[in-house]
Design a protein around this motif. Structure first.
Motif, PDB file in Angstrom:
ATOM      1  N   ARG A  22      24.680  29.799  49.904  1.00 41.27           N
ATOM      2  CA  ARG A  22      24.074  28.617  50.510  1.00 41.27           C
ATOM      3  C   ARG A  22      24.124  27.417  49.572  1.00 41.27           C
ATOM      4  NH1 ARG A  22      18.658  31.264  53.318  1.00 41.27           N
ATOM      5  NH2 ARG A  22      19.738  32.175  55.135  1.00 41.27           N
ATOM      6  N   ALA A  23      23.906  27.649  48.296  1.00 40.71           N
ATOM      7  CA  ALA A  23      23.941  26.544  47.331  1.00 40.71           C
ATOM      8  C   ALA A  23      25.328  25.914  47.278  1.00 40.71           C
ATOM      9  CB  ALA A  23      23.517  27.046  45.953  1.00 40.71           C
ATOM     10  N   ARG A  24      26.370  26.760  47.272  1.00 41.66           N
ATOM     11  CA  ARG A  24      27.736  26.230  47.247  1.00 41.66           C
ATOM     12  C   ARG A  24      28.048  25.485  48.531  1.00 41.66           C
ATOM     13  NH1 ARG A  24      29.035  31.330  44.925  1.00 41.66           N
ATOM     14  NH2 ARG A  24      29.736  32.050  46.984  1.00 41.66           N
ATOM     15  N   ARG A  25      27.534  25.959  49.647  1.00 42.91           N
ATOM     16  CA  ARG A  25      27.869  25.360  50.945  1.00 42.91           C
ATOM     17  C   ARG A  25      27.279  23.969  51.097  1.00 42.91           C
ATOM     18  NH1 ARG A  25      26.226  29.171  55.527  1.00 42.91           N
ATOM     19  NH2 ARG A  25      28.074  30.265  54.772  1.00 42.91           N
ATOM     20  N   ASP A  77      20.253  41.938  44.702  1.00 36.14           N
ATOM     21  CA  ASP A  77      21.583  41.379  44.509  1.00 36.14           C
ATOM     22  C   ASP A  77      22.079  40.731  45.800  1.00 36.14           C
ATOM     23  OD1 ASP A  77      21.512  42.339  41.960  1.00 36.14           O
ATOM     24  OD2 ASP A  77      22.615  44.196  42.428  1.00 36.14           O
ATOM     25  N   VAL A  78      21.756  41.345  46.950  1.00 38.95           N
ATOM     26  CA  VAL A  78      22.185  40.774  48.226  1.00 38.95           C
ATOM     27  C   VAL A  78      21.537  39.408  48.433  1.00 38.95           C
ATOM     28  CG1 VAL A  78      22.119  41.088  50.729  1.00 38.95           C
ATOM     29  CG2 VAL A  78      22.583  43.036  49.242  1.00 38.95           C
ATOM     30  N   ARG A  79      20.220  39.319  48.187  1.00 37.62           N
ATOM     31  CA  ARG A  79      19.530  38.035  48.367  1.00 37.62           C
ATOM     32  C   ARG A  79      20.066  36.983  47.403  1.00 37.62           C
ATOM     33  NH1 ARG A  79      15.040  41.552  49.404  1.00 37.62           N
ATOM     34  NH2 ARG A  79      14.480  41.596  47.193  1.00 37.62           N
ATOM     35  N   ALA A  80      20.382  37.396  46.172  1.00 39.55           N
ATOM     36  CA  ALA A  80      20.938  36.442  45.205  1.00 39.55           C
ATOM     37  C   ALA A  80      22.298  35.935  45.670  1.00 39.55           C
ATOM     38  CB  ALA A  80      21.052  37.103  43.826  1.00 39.55           C
TER      39      ALA A  80
END
Length: 399
Positions: A319-322, A310-313
């Motif tokens: 990162r995708a949003r950024r 869950d942490v990696r997700a």
């Protein structure tokens, strides 16, 4: 160490409280010995002329500050009773409770020239206060003049079985004292707090008792910064229980936490909000079969372990949003702006994908990555450039 007691006064010796774990009874006695008013006032007056005295007497007390006379007249005639206590399990019918002399000394000290405040930071026996015919009168005057914002008392625990082994009064009496103390301070318009002394791993305290104490702390909203772990002292009843596993008064078996891990778990339960303690708290709760206290509900003590998947997700989504659009935190946006000397370098590192950022001696930023570098000719203006020209920009530097 002298700073803590330099402007404090010892008013008495001895204690007839006789807690099971306390060695004061053995080296100061159960019969109270007190200094005269004249002796205390003489020392206080001399203290006012000492260098560094600013008008505050930090403490007037002893082992128990509000004990000013023997528990009863019989102690002066035949000594302390061999087979009964003065305050446990209930106050003795011969106990004489009187706070008048104590309040009188404090008042005389306040009236000395150069004295602004007289505080009492030694512990008070709250069960002795509640045995007073008029505890509210004592608390009103004491809280008005002699509390420095925090009053120390020693309930030690809340589990009835553990309190019986400790020789301490039940939780209900402590709760009544807390309510009385808060009521008096509200009437005086003061915000003053109680600091309870609490003890872990005393003989008789198992994980269930420690969990009961943790739930009490949760419900009252108190989080202790410091707790005391039981340490056997020579000659006490608690030490006898610790080494023999028996209560010498009844010869019944008593549970004793002996392993360092179990003692650590009991201590961690008292400070369950500390993130470093949460693995131990979860382990203790599972051993005791109290997994209902692990979760995110209001009654839970600690959250469950976070799954690393869950942490990696979460990291991937962040990162995708950024980098999805050229917002103020994206690569393109950062490449087009001037970075001031107070810029959060972590944000730039994350956005540009740099592996390491540091300040050099001249105040320059070095972006230690093959794809980007930043140099500045001014301490107040920075420009972000790419050696290959892909992310180039120019800024006018102040010289």
């Amino acid at each position: 160490a002298i700073a803590e007691i330099e402007f404090s006064l010892t008013a008495c010796r001895g204690c007839f409280g006789a807690c099971s774990f306390c060695a004061l009874t053995f080296h100061q006695g159960r019969i109270i010995q007190t200094r005269s008013h004249a002796s205390i006032l003489q020392e206080a007056e001399a203290m006012t002329h000492a260098p560094g005295f600013k008008g505050y007497i930090h403490d007037v007390g002893g082992p128990t500050a509000n004990f000013r006379k023997p528990a009863c007249p019989n102690q002066l005639k035949v000594g302390a009773c061999k087979h009964r206590q003065c305050l446990f399990p209930q106050p003795c019918k011969n106990l004489q409770v009187d706070h008048e002399e104590f309040l009188s000394i404090l008042k005389q000290l306040r009236e000395l020239p150069k004295v602004k405040k007289v505080f009492v930071r030694s512990g008070l026996r709250y069960d002795y206060i509640m045995s007073d015919k008029n505890p509210t009168r004592f608390l009103r005057e004491f809280c008005k003049y002699n509390v420095s914002g925090q009053l120390k008392v020693a309930p030690e625990h809340v589990c009835p079985y553990v309190l019986d082994r400790m020789g301490k009064p039940r939780r209900e009496l402590y709760d009544a004292f807390v309510a009385r103390y808060q009521q008096v301070n509200e009437q005086l318009g003061l915000k003053q707090y109680l600091i309870p002394y609490l003890m872990s791993s005393h003989p008789g305290s198992d994980l269930n008792a420690a969990i009961e104490l943790a739930c009490y702390l949760r419900d009252t909203g108190f989080y202790p910064e410091q707790v005391q772990d039981f340490y056997p002292t020579p000659g006490t009843l608690s030490t006898c229980m610790f080494y023999t596993g028996l209560d010498p008064r009844t010869m019944q078996p008593v549970f004793v936490a002996r392993s360092p891990e179990e003692k650590a778990m009991q201590r961690a339960l008292m400070q369950y909000k500390n993130p470093q303690n949460q693995p131990l708290v979860r382990k203790a709760l599972r051993i005791a079969g109290r997994e209902d206290l692990i979760g995110y509900g209001k009654q839970c003590l600690v959250p469950p372990e976070r799954d690393m998947r869950d942490v990696r997700a979460t990291i991937r989504r962040t990162r995708a949003r950024r980098f999805a659009t050229p917002t103020s935190g994206s690569r393109a946006a950062i490449s087009r702006r001037t970075v001031g000397s107070g810029e959060d370098t972590n944000c730039i590192r994350n956005a540009l994908g740099c592996s390491q950022i540091r300040h050099s001696e001249g105040g320059f930023f070095n972006y230690c990555n093959s794809r980007c570098a930043m140099l500045s000719t001014s301490s107040s203006v920075r420009s972000v450039t790419d050696p290959n020209g892909a992310l180039s920009s120019t800024s006018t530097a102040r010289r």
